[in-house]
Design a protein around this motif. Structure first.
Motif, mmCIF file in Angstrom:
data_model
loop_
_atom_site.group_PDB
_atom_site.id
_atom_site.type_symbol
_atom_site.label_atom_id
_atom_site.label_comp_id
_atom_site.label_asym_id
_atom_site.label_seq_id
_atom_site.Cartn_x
_atom_site.Cartn_y
_atom_site.Cartn_z
ATOM 1 N N ARG A 181 34.344 39.341 51.929
ATOM 2 C CA ARG A 181 33.375 40.152 51.067
ATOM 3 C C ARG A 181 33.696 41.493 51.194
ATOM 4 O O ARG A 181 34.014 42.457 50.334
ATOM 5 N N ALA A 182 33.846 41.990 52.478
ATOM 6 C CA ALA A 182 34.318 43.184 52.843
ATOM 7 C C ALA A 182 35.706 43.574 52.218
ATOM 8 O O ALA A 182 36.086 44.609 51.816
ATOM 9 N N LEU A 183 36.798 42.683 52.254
ATOM 10 C CA LEU A 183 37.990 42.699 51.531
ATOM 11 C C LEU A 183 37.846 43.166 50.325
ATOM 12 O O LEU A 183 38.347 43.891 49.635
ATOM 13 N N MET A 184 36.933 42.148 49.456
ATOM 14 C CA MET A 184 36.755 42.276 47.964
ATOM 15 C C MET A 184 36.045 43.665 47.602
ATOM 16 O O MET A 184 36.383 44.124 46.816
ATOM 17 N N GLU A 185 35.218 44.094 48.742
ATOM 18 C CA GLU A 185 34.638 45.640 48.233
ATOM 19 C C GLU A 185 35.553 46.650 48.482
ATOM 20 O O GLU A 185 35.951 47.743 47.442
ATOM 21 N N ALA A 186 36.451 46.560 49.220
ATOM 22 C CA ALA A 186 37.821 47.238 49.519
ATOM 23 C C ALA A 186 38.582 47.350 48.213
ATOM 24 O O ALA A 186 39.089 48.184 47.910
ATOM 25 N N VAL A 187 38.897 46.206 47.887
ATOM 26 C CA VAL A 187 39.785 46.161 46.542
ATOM 27 C C VAL A 187 39.218 46.718 45.408
ATOM 28 O O VAL A 187 39.800 47.556 44.697
ATOM 29 N N ALA A 188 37.932 46.560 45.233
ATOM 30 C CA ALA A 188 37.124 47.178 44.190
ATOM 31 C C ALA A 188 37.125 48.702 44.268
ATOM 32 O O ALA A 188 37.360 49.453 43.393
ATOM 33 N N ASP A 189 36.953 49.009 45.654
ATOM 34 C CA ASP A 189 36.881 50.624 45.815
ATOM 35 C C ASP A 189 38.015 51.018 45.579
ATOM 36 O O ASP A 189 38.429 52.372 44.821
ATOM 37 N N ALA A 190 39.530 50.446 45.939
ATOM 38 C CA ALA A 190 40.618 50.899 45.496
ATOM 39 C C ALA A 190 41.110 50.851 44.065
ATOM 40 O O ALA A 190 41.767 51.791 43.649
ATOM 41 N N ALA A 191 40.531 49.931 43.428
ATOM 42 C CA ALA A 191 40.558 49.735 42.072
ATOM 43 C C ALA A 191 40.159 51.082 41.235
ATOM 44 O O ALA A 191 40.566 51.658 40.362
ATOM 45 N N ARG A 192 38.820 51.241 41.970
ATOM 46 C CA ARG A 192 37.986 52.416 41.186
ATOM 47 C C ARG A 192 38.721 53.822 41.451
ATOM 48 O O ARG A 192 38.691 54.602 40.643
#
Length: 174
Positions: A108-119
């Motif tokens: 879940r932390a990785l997917m949050e980091a992925v979303a933040d990087a995309a944003r």
């Protein structure tokens, strides 16, 4: 265990070898990251080198998570969409968490980091990924906010008589 995430880290031998080891470990644990076990680092190396070359060209971005010891423990690749009508979303590829950390919130932390990087990318409105059916991955991604938007039955052959659905998931970023 808390992970520290970095986007677009400098790729040197330690990071390259850490990614190679992680990808091999995840694959051999049955992870759906493009290979079927058993694999060696030499089996994985050409795929990693393609990702690294695309990063050097600026078409892929890397999100990597290190544990408290500095070991590469999670990673995902974001691929910019080259199609002029689809540049408002990115692909997430090769999403991996060390098997020993699964079930502890690292994914879940990785997917949050992925979303933040995309944003953080200019003009990006969504993240799209595919996952292999039969493993329940679509439920994990749904818990991270992704919605199933497509499914191709039996599109992935992991072995004789073992075909899996190719499931497309989308995370709107707004």
């Amino acid at each position: 265990m808390a992970l520290t995430f970095t986007v677009d880290p400098v790729v040197g031998p330690a990071l390259r070898d850490g990614l190679l080891e992680l990808w091999t470990e995840v694959s051999n644990a049955g992870g759906a990251v493009g290979f079927v076990p058993p694999v060696t680092t030499e089996d994985i190396r050409p795929a990693l080198l393609k990702h690294l070359a695309a990063m050097a060209e600026g078409t892929h971005r890397l999100v990597v998570g290190h544990d408290e010891d500095g070991t590469v423990a999670a990673a995902a690749v974001l691929a910019l969409n080259p199609h002029r009508l689809m540049r408002h979303w990115v692909w997430a590829y090769t999403v991996m968490v060390a098997p020993g950390l699964q079930g502890q919130g690292a994914g879940r932390a990785l997917m949050e980091a992925v979303a933040d990087a995309a944003r953080a990318l200019d003009g990006i409105e969504a993240v799209r990924l595919t996952c292999r059916g039969g493993l329940g991955l679509e439920h994990f991604y749904a818990a991270c906010g992704y919605k199933e938007v497509g499914r191709v039955p039996d599109a992935i052959r992991v072995g004789p008589g073992d075909d899996r659905d190719d499931i497309t998931m989308l995370l709107p970023l707004h």
